[in-house]
Design an enzyme around this catalytic site. Structure first.
Site, PDB file in Angstrom:
ATOM      1  N   LYS A 103     -15.161  15.660 -35.387  1.00 17.48           N
ATOM      2  CA  LYS A 103     -13.807  15.383 -35.889  1.00 17.48           C
ATOM      3  C   LYS A 103     -13.540  16.193 -37.170  1.00 17.48           C
ATOM      4  O   LYS A 103     -12.445  16.733 -37.352  1.00 17.48           O
ATOM      5  CB  LYS A 103     -13.626  13.875 -36.132  1.00 17.48           C
ATOM      6  N   HIS A 162      -3.916   4.817 -33.484  1.00 20.86           N
ATOM      7  CA  HIS A 162      -4.855   4.286 -32.490  1.00 20.86           C
ATOM      8  C   HIS A 162      -4.097   3.882 -31.232  1.00 20.86           C
ATOM      9  O   HIS A 162      -3.412   2.875 -31.204  1.00 20.86           O
ATOM     10  CB  HIS A 162      -5.597   3.081 -33.115  1.00 20.86           C
ATOM     11  N   MET A 195      -7.842  10.272 -23.445  1.00 19.84           N
ATOM     12  CA  MET A 195      -6.795   9.856 -24.375  1.00 19.84           C
ATOM     13  C   MET A 195      -5.811  10.995 -24.658  1.00 19.84           C
ATOM     14  O   MET A 195      -4.602  10.805 -24.631  1.00 19.84           O
ATOM     15  CB  MET A 195      -7.406   9.358 -25.691  1.00 19.84           C
TER      16      MET A 195
HETATM   17  P1  NAD Z   1     -13.053  11.976 -23.743  1.00 22.89           P
HETATM   18  O1  NAD Z   1     -14.510  12.239 -23.763  1.00 22.89           O
HETATM   19  O2  NAD Z   1     -12.408  11.647 -22.450  1.00 22.89           O
HETATM   20  O3  NAD Z   1     -12.281  13.242 -24.332  1.00 22.89           O
HETATM   21  C1  NAD Z   1     -12.678  13.932 -25.458  1.00 22.89           C
HETATM   22  C2  NAD Z   1     -12.237  15.375 -25.291  1.00 22.89           C
HETATM   23  O4  NAD Z   1     -12.452  16.067 -26.487  1.00 22.89           O
HETATM   24  C3  NAD Z   1     -13.023  16.125 -24.210  1.00 22.89           C
HETATM   25  O5  NAD Z   1     -12.127  16.721 -23.296  1.00 22.89           O
HETATM   26  C4  NAD Z   1     -13.773  17.170 -24.994  1.00 22.89           C
HETATM   27  O6  NAD Z   1     -13.959  18.388 -24.281  1.00 22.89           O
HETATM   28  C5  NAD Z   1     -12.891  17.363 -26.170  1.00 22.89           C
HETATM   29  N1  NAD Z   1     -13.586  17.942 -27.310  1.00 22.89           N
HETATM   30  C6  NAD Z   1     -14.820  17.655 -27.782  1.00 22.89           C
HETATM   31  N2  NAD Z   1     -15.115  18.426 -28.843  1.00 22.89           N
HETATM   32  C7  NAD Z   1     -14.046  19.222 -29.051  1.00 22.89           C
HETATM   33  C8  NAD Z   1     -13.740  20.237 -29.988  1.00 22.89           C
HETATM   34  N3  NAD Z   1     -14.609  20.593 -30.914  1.00 22.89           N
HETATM   35  N4  NAD Z   1     -12.550  20.850 -29.911  1.00 22.89           N
HETATM   36  C9  NAD Z   1     -11.661  20.490 -28.965  1.00 22.89           C
HETATM   37  N5  NAD Z   1     -11.887  19.534 -28.047  1.00 22.89           N
HETATM   38  C10 NAD Z   1     -13.067  18.902 -28.085  1.00 22.89           C
HETATM   39  O7  NAD Z   1     -12.809  10.842 -24.815  1.00 22.89           O
HETATM   40  P2  NAD Z   1     -11.561   9.847 -24.968  1.00 22.89           P
HETATM   41  O8  NAD Z   1     -11.866   8.580 -24.277  1.00 22.89           O
HETATM   42  O9  NAD Z   1     -10.332  10.585 -24.623  1.00 22.89           O
HETATM   43  O10 NAD Z   1     -11.597   9.527 -26.511  1.00 22.89           O
HETATM   44  C11 NAD Z   1     -11.144  10.445 -27.486  1.00 22.89           C
HETATM   45  C12 NAD Z   1     -10.981   9.737 -28.809  1.00 22.89           C
HETATM   46  O11 NAD Z   1     -10.082   8.642 -28.644  1.00 22.89           O
HETATM   47  C13 NAD Z   1     -12.243   9.131 -29.388  1.00 22.89           C
HETATM   48  O12 NAD Z   1     -12.203   9.222 -30.773  1.00 22.89           O
HETATM   49  C14 NAD Z   1     -12.167   7.672 -28.953  1.00 22.89           C
HETATM   50  O13 NAD Z   1     -12.893   6.825 -29.796  1.00 22.89           O
HETATM   51  C15 NAD Z   1     -10.698   7.439 -29.086  1.00 22.89           C
HETATM   52  N6  NAD Z   1     -10.170   6.315 -28.287  1.00 22.89           N
HETATM   53  C16 NAD Z   1     -10.616   6.105 -27.032  1.00 22.89           C
HETATM   54  C17 NAD Z   1     -10.105   5.037 -26.290  1.00 22.89           C
HETATM   55  C18 NAD Z   1     -10.559   4.797 -24.883  1.00 22.89           C
HETATM   56  O14 NAD Z   1     -10.272   3.722 -24.348  1.00 22.89           O
HETATM   57  N7  NAD Z   1     -11.227   5.730 -24.241  1.00 22.89           N
HETATM   58  C19 NAD Z   1      -9.134   4.220 -26.857  1.00 22.89           C
HETATM   59  C20 NAD Z   1      -8.685   4.483 -28.147  1.00 22.89           C
HETATM   60  C21 NAD Z   1      -9.213   5.532 -28.840  1.00 22.89           C
END
Ligand code: NAD
Length: 709
Positions: free
Chosen positions: A406, A449, A323
């Protein structure tokens, strides 16, 4: 003041400049057609006028039919009459014996392009942003001003079917190569000079279809190649639309039947099909939602009034995963400087590389240039250092879906950013008010979102927490508009609006499986209902394990709040498949076996959930899938999660693809009438469970059959 200003030059060429008073764009209505008819009259009768150039005094040439007028048409006869009257003016224009040239200085869409098609030549400024096309089909309509009659005679039946049936924009250079336009011009002066010159060089211009030896380019509807194409086109269209978009069929019929008839008869046939489309419920639904409500949202209907517009100059993104990388790309594309932060430099770099990949592809396909790519990439700074966030107007958090993680990044980021900056979370499930507890300034905390993939999905759901201030909401809203997305605004709640209602669709499909409905019938019902993907395939895409995780989290949270939790009847199936390791597409197996670019329903499904001897009718399945979503939406409105009908409708279509022809989840109810909706909901509730009990709000409205407003 007349909408058309006429100036006759010394060379005898009259330039008619269209400039509709009180409208931002020129649209086809009586205010335009009256003066156009008078102009045509003068052209025909005034011997000193040798030719006519039609152009516009606004940024666009003409944006299309006036939907306000269309919405007020009382019946099919009125629709037929209005288009017949327009056709008479255009026909007279092209048969006056004098040349008429459309000097197209900006978008010429719908009725605007139809006016240009009734000119003997079309000269267009060569600007790739300028759009030509017949987009009527996207609102359930058919080009009624001669588009389905002149286009096949100008560019051939196949190209006309594509232009009118798909409704996509055509850039000037492509329009030239397909014969839709006559010449390109460099700027306005060049445009008018070329248009004048064309008139002078063609003093007795006639349309090709008015010449005695006229032949359709590529053949008329009797020619073997066209017959062959028309034999398969309806089935291809039906496979895509499941018969839910009558305009598509009517456009094909109008073009095909018109290809067997002379010009005048074809024009009458087109007007009949136009009347059928213009008075259809589908057109009403689409115009209501995808025109009026969408425009209102974009104009800020859900934005707090009276607050100054703000722009984001520098954006911080926490988490460079799927994301975060996508948000970085769309923001840099909008000219924003982006700091993309993750736990290691390698992961942050990978997040930036996502943009590089998208841009390399665009350059390869000629949709961008190396310079533009490099400029965009230079705006993204991958890092692990929080100090890099200094000067950010907005920070979007997209780290793991974990409250503790978070909370930690919120604290660290707030330490670095200025007192004025806004902090947003891209969480998909965690209530914003709870996440804001980690913030030292919850008034500046908001939910943004995004949907995946971020570069393609048009919607952002803005979530207002308990403490979020109107200023913060306005700034979140402005940012979403700045990156070219459509914002809906909702209040905080578990699953917000989109995830919560979307879940009822997939879970209803899964519940049917447990009851012994054949899986193929369930999947077909989803497609027949007009959803872009059937429920079981969709659950595989988002993963069963994620669904289970969210359900378990909800159960824990509700228990902590001392509230009851009831498992959806579909949840037992999800649990069972997860136990079998069939967690969805990412594991190659779920409800489907996923192969290389192909998938097939897992054969064992019908052993685990034996198919009942008595199968329900498809109508019952379709209604269950649709009523589940509509009713849950009404509950969101009742609980104050949703703030407006427009947010609900647009959010459903753009967020999870709720059948667009229905005009959105609440328009689905309004089109049917609240009384009928409540009656049918009670039938479904008696047979399938209390989740179909109509929302109290609907029961109240049903007393007088009033719409949800
Ligand atoms: P992802 O696992 O692809 O990416 C998360 C990233 O956050 C990773 O690169 C990780 O290294 C990084 N991270 C973790 N802890 C960290 C920290 N302490 N400091 C800095 N970076 C850190 O996940 P995603 O699919 O990109 O989802 C991210 C957020 O977006 C989540 O809250 C998810 O619920 C939300 N979201 C996801 C979707 C989807 O379809 N995947 C859609 C809407 C919202």
């Amino acid at each position: 003041m007349s909408a058309i200003e006429l100036q006759v030059g010394a060379d005898g060429i009259a330039v008619a400049t269209i400039n509709l008073a009180g409208k931002p764009m020129n649209v086809v209505n009586d205010d335009l057609m009256g003066p156009l008819a008078a102009t045509v009259e003068r052209l025909a009768s005034d011997a000193s006028i040798k030719g006519l150039v039609l152009t516009s005094g606004k940024g666009d040439f003409c944006a299309g039919g006036d939907l306000d007028r269309l919405s007020r048409l009382p019946d099919a006869q009125a629709a037929f009459d209005v288009t017949t009257a327009m056709k008479a003016v255009l026909r007279k224009m092209e048969t006056s014996g004098k040349p008429v040239v459309a000097a197209i200085n900006g978008h010429a869409l719908g009725g605007g392009l139809e006016i240009a098609l009734a000119c003997h030549a079309r000269i267009v400024i060569d600007d790739a942003r300028l759009k030509l096309g017949q987009p009527e089909v996207k609102l359930g309509l058919l080009p009624g001003g001669g588009g389905t009659v002149r286009l096949p005679r100008l560019v051939g039946i196949q190209a006309a079917l594509q232009i009118c049936g798909e409704g996509n924009d055509i850039a000037p250079s492509k329009a030239l190569s397909m014969g839709l336009v006559t010449q390109l011009a460099s700027d306005r002066d060049d445009l008018l000079a070329k248009a004048r010159a064309w008139c002078l060089a063609n003093p007795k211009a006639r349309q090709p279809w008015d010449l005695p030896k006229f032949r359709f380019p590529g053949g008329d509807s009797r020619s073997p190649a066209v017959v062959q194409m028309l034999a398969i086109a309806p089935s291809i269209a039906a496979a895509k639309t499941w018969g839910n978009y009558p305009a598509v069929g009517h456009i094909m019929s109008s073009i095909f039947e018109g290809g067997l008839l002379d010009f005048e008869a074809a024009s009458v046939v087109e007007s009949r099909y136009f009347a059928a489309c213009a008075t259809s419920q589908v057109a009403r639904n689409l115009i209501n939602t995808m025109w009026y409500q969408l425009n209102a949202l974009k104009k800020g209907a859900s934005r707090p009034a009276g607050l100054p517009q703000r722009k984001v100059g520098k954006l911080g993104i926490l988490g460079a995963g799927m994301m975060g990388a996508g948000i970085a790309y769309v923001s840099a594309r909008a000219g924003i400087d982006v700091v993309l932060l993750d736990t290691t430099q390698e992961v942050a770099d990978r997040g930036k590389a996502y943009s590089q990949g998208l841009l390399d592809k665009a350059v390869k396909r000629g949709r961008s240039t190396a310079d533009k790519r490099d400029a965009l990439l230079a705006r993204i700074q991958p890092t692990t250092r929080y100090e890099a966030l200094v000067g950010c107007d907005l920070v979007v958090e997209a780290v793991f879906e974990d409250r503790a993680v978070k909370a930690e990044v919120t604290k660290k980021a707030e330490h670095a950013i200025g007192a004025d900056a806004v902090f947003a979370s891209n969480t998909s499930t965690l209530p914003i008010t709870g996440l804001a507890q980690a913030s030292v300034r919850p008034a500046q905390f908001i939910g943004l979102h995004f949907f995946s993939p971020v570069d393609k999905m048009p919607l952002v759901e803005i979530i207002v927490g308990k403490d979020t201030s109107p200023e913060t909401l306005a700034r979140g809203f402005d940012y979403v508009m700045q990156i070219g997305k459509t914002p809906i605004v909702v209040n905080d709640s578990r699953g917000f609006y989109t995830s919560r209602v979307f879940g009822t669709y997939v879970m209803e499909g899964i519940a049917m499986l447990a009851e012994g409905v054949h899986p193929r019938s369930i999947e077909v019902a989803g497609l027949q209902a007009g959803m872009p993907m059937p429920p079981l395939a969709l659950q595989d895409e988002v993963s069963l394990s994620l669904g289970l995780h969210v359900a378990d989290q909800t159960k824990t949270d509700l228990a902590a709040e001392g509230k009851p939790y009831a498992d959806h009847p579909g949840m037992a199936v999800v649990r069972h498949l997860c136990e079998l390791g069939r967690i969805g597409k990412k594991a190659g197996k779920g409800f489907y076996d996923w192969g290389e670019g192909d998938k097939s329903l897992w054969p064992e499904l019908t052993r685990l959930y034996p198919t009942a001897a008595q199968q329900p009718e498809q109508r019952e399945l379709i209604d269950r899938l649709m009523f589940a979503q509509a009713n849950e939406t009404a509950r969101c409105l009742e609980e104050g999660v949703l703030r407006s009908v427009g947010d609900a409708n647009i959010g459903s279509i753009m967020g999870w693809g709720f059948a667009p022809f229905q005009g959105g989840t609440l328009q689905f109810i309004n089109a049917m009438g609240t009384r009928r909706f409540v009656e049918r909901s009670r039938e479904l509730s008696a047979r399938h469970g209390a989740r179909f009990e109509p929302a109290a709000l609907l029961v109240r409205l049903a007393e007088t059959d009033a719409p949800v407003a």
